[in-house]
Enzyme design. Structure first.
Site, PDB file in Angstrom:
ATOM      1  N   ASP A   5       0.896  -1.296   0.124  1.00 14.64           N
ATOM      2  CA  ASP A   5       0.300  -0.174  -0.091  1.00 14.64           C
ATOM      3  C   ASP A   5       1.145   0.962  -0.330  1.00 14.64           C
ATOM      4  OD1 ASP A   5      -1.854   1.599   0.278  1.00 14.64           O
ATOM      5  OD2 ASP A   5      -3.097   0.355   1.854  1.00 14.64           O
ATOM      6  N   ASP A   6       0.907   2.063  -0.949  1.00 13.04           N
ATOM      7  CA  ASP A   6       1.852   3.624  -0.812  1.00 13.04           C
ATOM      8  C   ASP A   6       2.721   3.217  -1.236  1.00 13.04           C
ATOM      9  OD1 ASP A   6      -1.158   4.105  -1.206  1.00 13.04           O
ATOM     10  OD2 ASP A   6      -0.632   5.353   0.856  1.00 13.04           O
ATOM     11  N   CYS A  20      -5.685   4.018  -4.495  1.00 16.88           N
ATOM     12  CA  CYS A  20      -6.209   2.592  -4.406  1.00 16.88           C
ATOM     13  C   CYS A  20      -6.986   1.747  -4.791  1.00 16.88           C
ATOM     14  CB  CYS A  20      -5.844   2.751  -2.494  1.00 16.88           C
ATOM     15  SG  CYS A  20      -6.903   3.741  -1.669  1.00 16.88           S
ATOM     16  N   HIS A  23     -10.960  -2.498   0.913  1.00 12.93           N
ATOM     17  CA  HIS A  23     -11.173  -1.242  -0.043  1.00 12.93           C
ATOM     18  C   HIS A  23     -11.393  -1.148  -1.737  1.00 12.93           C
ATOM     19  CE1 HIS A  23      -9.210   2.902   0.141  1.00 12.93           C
ATOM     20  NE2 HIS A  23      -9.878   2.680   1.212  1.00 12.93           N
ATOM     21  N   ASP A  31      -0.085  -0.922  -5.128  1.00 13.32           N
ATOM     22  CA  ASP A  31      -1.310  -0.279  -5.484  1.00 13.32           C
ATOM     23  C   ASP A  31      -1.016   0.863  -6.009  1.00 13.32           C
ATOM     24  OD1 ASP A  31      -0.904   1.236  -3.131  1.00 13.32           O
ATOM     25  OD2 ASP A  31      -2.961   0.718  -2.772  1.00 13.32           O
ATOM     26  N   ASN A  32       0.426   1.997  -5.747  1.00 12.20           N
ATOM     27  CA  ASN A  32       0.261   2.983  -6.518  1.00 12.20           C
ATOM     28  C   ASN A  32       1.386   2.968  -6.289  1.00 12.20           C
ATOM     29  OD1 ASN A  32      -2.628   3.453  -4.524  1.00 12.20           O
ATOM     30  ND2 ASN A  32      -0.306   4.987  -3.987  1.00 12.20           N
TER      31      ASN A  32
END
Length: 524
Positions: A41-42, A81, A144, A291-292
């Site tokens: 995540d991130d 996300c 999410h 995810d990004n």
């Protein structure tokens, strides 16, 4: 250089010998492998030692890359996300699967607690198809894709779920907002902060430990049952508010963010070691990605996207190029680096291809199968489309990237202290207005200019030749685009996690306020 080459050769030889030593214990056919997808995540492209981070605090991931394949030209399908995760699981751009908004032009939207929409039933997730074809499936961590019951993972292809439908924001007072629930399958096991602590002062939390233990338990169970499995392991420790367990707090040279990265790296090592111990590593494809891009606006609490421009929320390289590793001993030869243009959406086609399952024929799938790359080293020419909300912002073909729209964030938000491109100001590129460059796209060559700093002159032969290739690809893309019903337009406090399934057994149901469905406001 000679010494480094010798060490790499020696390490690869030892890895090969170790794999051969337990090859007799394989349980499943390598033509239908187990699959583990690890989605961070991130996490930024430059966060791993193998991707060049100077502190080199990711030995397990660096080793994973040495034993497998590094994919430095890999992308998410969105710089935020929820749409990115929806695209990965459906194989389709967010504009197709509905994970976007039309409330404002080119705005990033996601699934906060009050979102009304979620992953549509009409979308076919690849875990659904794996499940129907005999795979045991589990998600551990962050979902999410909608928190209402009909959007839950167990309704969309997963046999088991341990984690949350939302991010770990909080703590909340239970009046304006409830704390997010953590689920054990279909019912809540408790809430963040109340039952699953995250200490904002120290950063301490055992969530990554629990997610790792759950992964190992799932792998052991299915290895014992000799059943092929798909594990979607998606911890969110590197998303603010950051956290790490006591054993890792204060151990990194990078502060709390580095502590979280170190623990995730350790967890990856634990999972890979479990596969090796059970003798099923040669039967298991493991993918690591994010995810990004890293949240550069979080400053030292965010990841590194070096050497790329900007970060999360933007369609510059720092927002969508992801640190990606593929590991499959015996099939993916060790020590490989492939510059195949890849997307998180490719795991849809790849998983189905490897499992011998046909893709749905009634819809456009934007991913491609990477099975030929993993098995034979065959690369495929393809184009990457960069979307932000309902707008195609940029396109990459080969080493050329054309920006049809440029935008970071509004000047008002920037002046309030939110900076998606800290320390990076490129005239007419990192704009605070949405600039339409469709008539004459801003073109970069990512080989000699990976930081997107030096636009190619519009009157040059290079510009003309590159755009002569890109323009018909974009025209065809727009002609065949059928946008899905936008899922991220409406918000309503009544749909928040006031009374999730199982709250009655925990005596933790909260009063549900009256419904007041309104258009969501998306500022990014």
């Amino acid at each position: 250089m000679a010494r480094i080459s010798f060490l790499l050769f020696l390490f690869s030889l030892l890895t090969f010998q170790a794999a051969e030593a337990h090859s007799v214990s394989h349980q499943f056919s390598p033509t239908t492998p187990n699959m583990i997808f690890m989605l961070m995540d991130d996490m930024g492209w430059g966060d791993l030692g193998v991707y060049g981070h100077p502190v080199k605090e990711t030995p397990n991931l660096d080793k994973m890359a040495l034993e497998g394949m590094l994919l430095p030209d890999f992308y998410s399908a969105n710089p935020l996300c929820s749409p990115s995760r929806a695209a990965m699981l459906t194989g389709r751009l967010p504009i197709r699967n509905g994970f976007y908004t039309t409330n404002a032009h080119a705005r990033n939207a996601y699934t906060p607690q009050d979102i009304v929409g979620g992953i549509p039933d009409s979308e076919i997730l690849y875990p659904e198809l794996l499940q129907k074809n005999g795979y045991a499936t589990m998600i551990i961590g962050k979902w999410h894709l909608g928190q209402q019951t009909h959007y839950h993972p167990l309704k969309h292809g997963f046999d088991e779920f341990f984690g949350s439908t939302n991010c770990h924001f909080g703590p909340f007072d239970g009046k304006e907002q409830p704390n997010m629930p953590v689920y054990r399958n279909a019912t809540m096991a408790g809430r963040y902060y109340q039952d699953f602590p995250i200490n904002h002062k120290t950063g301490e939390s055992n969530l990554t430990v629990e997610y790792t233990q759950e992964a190992i338990k799932f792998i052991n169970k299915n290895a014992a049952n000799k059943k092929p499995f798909f594990l979607y392991w998606t911890p969110d420790a590197t998303h603010t508010p950051l956290f790490a367990s006591k054993d890792f707090l204060g151990t990194s040279q990078r502060g709390l963010y580095g502590d979280a990265v170190k623990e995730l790296d350790y967890s990856v090592g634990q999972i890979l070691d479990t596969l090796k111990t059970l003798g099923i590593d040669k039967d298991t494809l493991v993918i690591f990605s994010s995810d990004n891009g890293g949240a550069t606006y979080a400053k030292e609490s965010g990841g590194s996207n070096s050497p790329f421009l900007c970060g999360k929320e933007t369609t510059f390289e720092g927002g969508m190029r992801e640190p990606t590793i593929a590991w499959w001993p015996g099939t993916i030869q060790p020590g490989q680096v492939s510059h195949q243009l890849g997307s998180l959406m490719d795991w849809y086609s790849t998983a189905l291809d490897l499992a011998g399952i046909s893709e749905p024929s009634d819809r456009i799938i934007d991913g491609i199968s990477l099975a030929p790359l993993f098995k034979k080293g065959q690369e495929t020419n393809r184009t990457i489309f960069y979307y932000r909300g309902n707008e195609m912002m940029a396109v990459r073909n080969g080493l050329y990237k054309a920006h049809y729209w440029t935008w970071t964030n509004s000047l008002e938000e920037f002046n309030e202290g939110t900076d998606f491109c800290p320390g990076e100001v490129i005239n007419n590129v990192t704009t605070h207005d949405q600039v339409n460059n469709t008539a004459q796209p801003v073109l970069f060559h990512l080989g000699r200019d990976p930081g997107e700093k030096y636009p190619i002159k519009h009157n040059s032969a290079e510009y003309k030749n590159a755009m002569d290739v890109i323009t018909p690809i974009v025209d065809d893309h727009h002609k065949t685009m059928i946008a899905g019903n936008p899922q991220l337009n409406y918000c309503d406090k009544a749909v928040m996690n006031w009374a999730p399934p199982g709250c009655d057994k925990l005596n933790d149901c909260l009063p549900i306020p009256p419904s007041n469905k309104q258009l969501c406001t998306w500022v990014h």
